[in-house]
Design a protein around this motif. Structure first.
Motif, PDB file in Angstrom:
ATOM      1  N   ALA A  88       0.851  -1.195   0.000  1.00 26.79           N
ATOM      2  CA  ALA A  88       0.000   0.000   0.000  1.00 26.79           C
ATOM      3  C   ALA A  88       0.884   1.242   0.000  1.00 26.79           C
ATOM      4  N   GLU A  89       0.676   2.136  -0.968  1.00 31.38           N
ATOM      5  CA  GLU A  89       1.487   3.358  -0.994  1.00 31.38           C
ATOM      6  C   GLU A  89       1.151   4.231   0.210  1.00 31.38           C
ATOM      7  N   ASN A  90      -0.113   4.247   0.609  1.00 32.51           N
ATOM      8  CA  ASN A  90      -0.530   5.088   1.743  1.00 32.51           C
ATOM      9  C   ASN A  90      -1.488   4.409   2.721  1.00 32.51           C
ATOM     10  N   GLU A  91      -2.214   3.395   2.276  1.00 35.75           N
ATOM     11  CA  GLU A  91      -3.394   2.968   3.037  1.00 35.75           C
ATOM     12  C   GLU A  91      -3.141   2.173   4.318  1.00 35.75           C
ATOM     13  N   MET A  92      -1.891   1.796   4.561  1.00 34.68           N
ATOM     14  CA  MET A  92      -1.607   1.134   5.844  1.00 34.68           C
ATOM     15  C   MET A  92      -0.811   2.047   6.779  1.00 34.68           C
ATOM     16  N   LYS A  93      -0.644   3.306   6.376  1.00 39.59           N
ATOM     17  CA  LYS A  93       0.047   4.261   7.250  1.00 39.59           C
ATOM     18  C   LYS A  93      -0.851   4.626   8.429  1.00 39.59           C
ATOM     19  N   PHE A  94      -0.257   5.113   9.492  1.00 38.35           N
ATOM     20  CA  PHE A  94      -1.002   5.355  10.740  1.00 38.35           C
ATOM     21  C   PHE A  94      -2.264   6.190  10.502  1.00 38.35           C
ATOM     22  N   GLY A 142       3.971  -4.843   4.071  1.00 38.07           N
ATOM     23  CA  GLY A 142       3.262  -3.821   4.843  1.00 38.07           C
ATOM     24  C   GLY A 142       4.094  -2.569   5.046  1.00 38.07           C
ATOM     25  N   HIS A 143       3.445  -1.403   4.954  1.00 39.52           N
ATOM     26  CA  HIS A 143       4.146  -0.106   5.055  1.00 39.52           C
ATOM     27  C   HIS A 143       3.183   0.889   5.691  1.00 39.52           C
ATOM     28  N   THR A 144       3.436   1.438   6.772  1.00 37.44           N
ATOM     29  CA  THR A 144       4.532   1.303   7.703  1.00 37.44           C
ATOM     30  C   THR A 144       3.983   1.530   9.104  1.00 37.44           C
ATOM     31  N   ASN A 181       5.536  10.750   9.742  1.00 43.37           N
ATOM     32  CA  ASN A 181       4.648  11.391   8.784  1.00 43.37           C
ATOM     33  C   ASN A 181       3.283  10.707   8.770  1.00 43.37           C
ATOM     34  N   ASN A 182       2.288  11.338   8.142  1.00 39.45           N
ATOM     35  CA  ASN A 182       0.958  10.737   8.005  1.00 39.45           C
ATOM     36  C   ASN A 182       0.329  10.356   9.341  1.00 39.45           C
ATOM     37  N   LEU A 183       0.515  11.198  10.333  1.00 37.77           N
ATOM     38  CA  LEU A 183      -0.090  10.917  11.641  1.00 37.77           C
ATOM     39  C   LEU A 183      -1.441  11.625  11.724  1.00 37.77           C
ATOM     40  N   VAL A 186       9.764   0.300  11.126  1.00 36.25           N
ATOM     41  CA  VAL A 186      10.159   1.689  11.379  1.00 36.25           C
ATOM     42  C   VAL A 186      10.668   2.293  10.070  1.00 36.25           C
ATOM     43  N   ASN A 187      10.193   3.495   9.799  1.00 35.82           N
ATOM     44  CA  ASN A 187      10.517   4.179   8.551  1.00 35.82           C
ATOM     45  C   ASN A 187      11.198   5.523   8.840  1.00 35.82           C
ATOM     46  N   GLU A 188      12.364   5.720   8.259  1.00 35.42           N
ATOM     47  CA  GLU A 188      13.010   7.039   8.228  1.00 35.42           C
ATOM     48  C   GLU A 188      13.283   7.640   9.613  1.00 35.42           C
ATOM     49  N   ALA A 189      13.922   6.889  10.492  1.00 33.77           N
ATOM     50  CA  ALA A 189      14.159   7.360  11.862  1.00 33.77           C
ATOM     51  C   ALA A 189      15.472   8.125  12.025  1.00 33.77           C
ATOM     52  N   PHE A 239      15.905  -0.424   1.377  1.00 36.98           N
ATOM     53  CA  PHE A 239      16.607   0.715   0.775  1.00 36.98           C
ATOM     54  C   PHE A 239      15.635   1.339  -0.220  1.00 36.98           C
ATOM     55  N   GLN A 240      15.150   2.515   0.104  1.00 35.44           N
ATOM     56  CA  GLN A 240      14.051   3.066  -0.704  1.00 35.44           C
ATOM     57  C   GLN A 240      14.445   3.286  -2.161  1.00 35.44           C
ATOM     58  N   THR A 241      15.638   3.893  -2.396  1.00 35.62           N
ATOM     59  CA  THR A 241      16.139   4.085  -3.771  1.00 35.62           C
ATOM     60  C   THR A 241      15.282   5.044  -4.603  1.00 35.62           C
ATOM     61  N   HIS A 242      14.939   6.182  -4.020  1.00 30.42           N
ATOM     62  CA  HIS A 242      14.355   7.284  -4.796  1.00 30.42           C
ATOM     63  C   HIS A 242      15.545   8.078  -5.337  1.00 30.42           C
ATOM     64  N   ILE A 243      15.811   7.931  -6.626  1.00 39.19           N
ATOM     65  CA  ILE A 243      17.040   8.536  -7.156  1.00 39.19           C
ATOM     66  C   ILE A 243      16.761   9.345  -8.426  1.00 39.19           C
ATOM     67  N   SER A 257       2.129   8.999  -9.846  1.00 37.80           N
ATOM     68  CA  SER A 257       3.406   8.947  -9.132  1.00 37.80           C
ATOM     69  C   SER A 257       3.462  10.145  -8.186  1.00 37.80           C
ATOM     70  N   TRP A 258       4.108   9.955  -7.057  1.00 37.40           N
ATOM     71  CA  TRP A 258       4.202  11.035  -6.075  1.00 37.40           C
ATOM     72  C   TRP A 258       5.139  12.152  -6.500  1.00 37.40           C
ATOM     73  N   ILE A 259       6.004  11.882  -7.501  1.00 40.61           N
ATOM     74  CA  ILE A 259       7.095  12.811  -7.822  1.00 40.61           C
ATOM     75  C   ILE A 259       6.619  14.233  -8.212  1.00 40.61           C
TER      76      ILE A 259
HETATM   77  O1  G3I Z   1      -6.003  11.150   0.708  1.00 35.83           O
HETATM   78  C1  G3I Z   1      -5.934  12.592   0.772  1.00 35.83           C
HETATM   79  C2  G3I Z   1      -7.126  13.187   0.120  1.00 35.83           C
HETATM   80  O2  G3I Z   1      -8.269  12.817   0.850  1.00 35.83           O
HETATM   81  C3  G3I Z   1      -6.926  14.695   0.073  1.00 35.83           C
HETATM   82  O3  G3I Z   1      -7.987  15.282  -0.620  1.00 35.83           O
HETATM   83  C4  G3I Z   1      -5.621  15.053  -0.627  1.00 35.83           C
HETATM   84  C5  G3I Z   1      -5.347  16.540  -0.640  1.00 35.83           C
HETATM   85  O4  G3I Z   1      -3.962  16.816  -0.728  1.00 35.83           O
HETATM   86  O5  G3I Z   1      -4.569  14.437   0.048  1.00 35.83           O
HETATM   87  C6  G3I Z   1      -4.678  13.028   0.063  1.00 35.83           C
HETATM   88  O6  G3I Z   1      -3.613  12.505   0.763  1.00 35.83           O
HETATM   89  C7  G3I Z   1      -2.365  12.538   0.140  1.00 35.83           C
HETATM   90  C8  G3I Z   1      -1.863  11.116   0.067  1.00 35.83           C
HETATM   91  O7  G3I Z   1      -0.530  11.103  -0.405  1.00 35.83           O
HETATM   92  C9  G3I Z   1      -2.698  10.234  -0.837  1.00 35.83           C
HETATM   93  O8  G3I Z   1      -2.623  10.690  -2.162  1.00 35.83           O
HETATM   94  C10 G3I Z   1      -1.436  13.386   0.986  1.00 35.83           C
HETATM   95  O9  G3I Z   1      -1.834  14.747   0.914  1.00 35.83           O
HETATM   96  C11 G3I Z   1      -0.021  13.234   0.499  1.00 35.83           C
HETATM   97  O10 G3I Z   1       0.847  13.907   1.413  1.00 35.83           O
HETATM   98  C12 G3I Z   1       0.348  11.761   0.463  1.00 35.83           C
HETATM   99  O11 G3I Z   1       1.659  11.669  -0.017  1.00 35.83           O
HETATM  100  C13 G3I Z   1       2.294  10.434   0.169  1.00 35.83           C
HETATM  101  C14 G3I Z   1       3.562  10.654   1.004  1.00 35.83           C
HETATM  102  O12 G3I Z   1       4.265   9.435   1.109  1.00 35.83           O
HETATM  103  C15 G3I Z   1       3.248  11.111   2.409  1.00 35.83           C
HETATM  104  O13 G3I Z   1       2.589  10.113   3.115  1.00 35.83           O
HETATM  105  C16 G3I Z   1       2.658   9.893  -1.189  1.00 35.83           C
HETATM  106  O14 G3I Z   1       1.468   9.553  -1.903  1.00 35.83           O
HETATM  107  C17 G3I Z   1       3.534   8.642  -1.047  1.00 35.83           C
HETATM  108  O15 G3I Z   1       4.034   8.266  -2.299  1.00 35.83           O
HETATM  109  C18 G3I Z   1       4.715   8.963  -0.140  1.00 35.83           C
HETATM  110  O16 G3I Z   1       5.424   7.777   0.064  1.00 35.83           O
HETATM  111  C19 G3I Z   1       6.643   7.869   0.827  1.00 35.83           C
HETATM  112  C20 G3I Z   1       6.792   6.589   1.614  1.00 35.83           C
HETATM  113  O17 G3I Z   1       5.643   6.344   2.393  1.00 35.83           O
HETATM  114  C21 G3I Z   1       8.042   6.622   2.491  1.00 35.83           C
HETATM  115  N1  G3I Z   1       9.205   6.940   1.695  1.00 35.83           N
HETATM  116  C22 G3I Z   1       9.118   8.143   0.881  1.00 35.83           C
HETATM  117  C23 G3I Z   1       7.892   8.060  -0.037  1.00 35.83           C
HETATM  118  C24 G3I Z   1       7.821   9.268  -0.945  1.00 35.83           C
HETATM  119  O18 G3I Z   1       7.631  10.443  -0.215  1.00 35.83           O
END
Ligand code: G3I
Length: 356
Positions: free
Chosen positions: A70-76, A111-113, A118-120, A159-162, A241-245, A322-324
């Motif tokens: 899960a890119e985001n859905e299992m975060k806290f 599972g992540h993370t 972040n994402n609290l 644990v992620n990014e401590a 090793f995340q490897t965002h390069i 993509s998050w980039i």
């Molecule tokens: O789900 C909400 C949505 O309801 C809202 O309307 C919208 C408005 O901005 O935000 C949505 O949430 C976003 C979420 O991604 C889902 O798309 C958050 O703002 C955004 O901050 C979040 O970004 C994620 C980021 O971690 C922070 O958690 C990225 O998608 C995700 O790719 C990125 O992943 C991280 C790894 O977990 C750890 N390593 C680095 C990597 C890249 O930053």
């Protein structure tokens, strides 16, 4: 999907005359997951449940990858959005949908993370909890989430990014703001690995970080922690090793340093996962895509040549999602498929590196 259904019907029609399983796949070309099998490497990608409705997205995910995360859905914040005083503080919907998809398509789930700064959720960040209360919240969180996914999620980024880039501890809600009262240095990390092991003794437990690919102050700090944990029997199974390069990583010194770094961790008896690979570009000119492809091939080879490297995972697979671009203004084009789901040169480069 349509093609796959037709292929399946064709298979039924021809029955036993088709000997090789390859003959009935939607495309006769080897997929990434097939190419990786010979090296016993799992090919993963970060995924999002809301995207499973896009037919191209789910078809590629199911056929090319043997793992999803899960890119985001299992975060806290996503999985535990409400305080523990609520009748149901957890929301497993997104994670469950991804696990169900993976099971249907014979994929494993990472599972992540569990512990990240972040994402609290707001209730936690603004709750004014004491160290003791936070320790209880975190222990219960780890238990509930890991037990919910026991036997479905085989490995966790516990644990992620401590760490900071200079190897010092990152100041976070779990370490010192106010912390969980475990003590200085890596004590709190040790504590949460022990909780995680109690919650699901069968899960593989990982520490995951970025910019720790090369031998540098951050990877040195992680290495010292890992060495200490292994010596004292703290349940740590591997490092992510995340490897965002970007293209500047295509430098013989950096690549050699990555390989050497993996080697020193492997000597500790740890499993190594490349967990979030992507290679961002500042434009999509043919030359840039070709340079990106070359680098994808080289990173893949580093994993192939290091047997404890058991997972090669990209952070998403299509430039459409993509998050980039959101985080690095003006950059993008970081993944293996373009935003119209066409394979990029990077895809072919990764596959051919896996076929060697
Ligand atoms: O789900 C909400 C949505 O309801 C809202 O309307 C919208 C408005 O901005 O935000 C949505 O949430 C976003 C979420 O991604 C889902 O798309 C958050 O703002 C955004 O901050 C979040 O970004 C994620 C980021 O971690 C922070 O958690 C990225 O998608 C995700 O790719 C990125 O992943 C991280 C790894 O977990 C750890 N390593 C680095 C990597 C890249 O930053």
């Amino acid at each position: 999907m349509g093609n796959m259904m037709l292929a399946a019907m064709f298979m039924l029609y021809l029955g036993p005359r088709i000997a090789s399983p390859k003959a009935w796949s939607a495309s006769s070309e080897t997929t990434l997951r097939q190419a990786a099998e010979a090296h016993h490497i799992i090919i993963g990608t970060a995924a999002a449940s809301r995207l499973l409705e896009e037919p191209e997205y789910s078809a590629i995910l199911a056929s090319e990858f043997s793992q999803l995360q899960a890119e985001n859905e299992m975060k806290f914040g996503a999985i535990h959005p409400r305080p523990d005083t609520d009748p149901e503080p957890y929301d497993f919907k997104g994670g469950d949908a991804l696990v169900a998809f993976a099971q249907t398509h014979n994929m494993v789930v990472r599972g992540h993370t569990l512990v990240w700064h972040n994402n609290l959720p707001g209730w936690l960040k603004n709750g004014g909890f004491t160290r003791r209360q936070q320790a209880r919240i975190l222990r219960r969180h780890i238990h509930r989430v890991m037990m919910h996914y026991a036997s479905q999620v085989y490995a966790w980024d516990v644990v992620n990014e401590a760490f900071n880039d200079n190897g010092s501890m990152r100041s976070t809600i779990w370490y010192d703001k106010p912390g969980i009262g475990a003590g200085q240095g890596t004590k709190y990390i040790e504590q949460v690995f022990r909780w995680a092991h109690d919650a699901d003794p069968n899960a593989k437990l990982f520490y995951n970080d970025y910019d720790a690919e090369e031998i540098n102050q951050k990877s040195d700090a992680i290495y010292e922690m890992a060495k200490d944990f292994k010596k004292r029997g703290v349940p740590l199974d591997g490092i992510g090793f995340q490897t965002h390069i970007s293209l500047n990583f295509d430098d013989p010194r950096k690549l050699a340093s990555y390989a050497k770094n993996l080697e020193r961790f492997s000597k500790l008896g740890l499993e190594l996962h490349m967990t979030e690979l992507d290679i961002r570009l500042s434009d999509s000119r043919d030359e840039s895509l070709a340079a990106q492809a070359k680098l994808y091939g080289k990173i893949t080879t580093i994993c192939v040549e290091q047997p404890p490297c058991k997972v090669l995972q990209t952070w998403g697979f299509t430039d459409r999602h993509s998050w980039i671009p959101q985080f690095y203004k003006g950059m993008g084009w970081a993944l293996l498929w373009d935003s119209d789901y066409r394979k990029k040169p990077a895809y072919e480069a990764m596959r051919s590196a896996l076929e060697k």
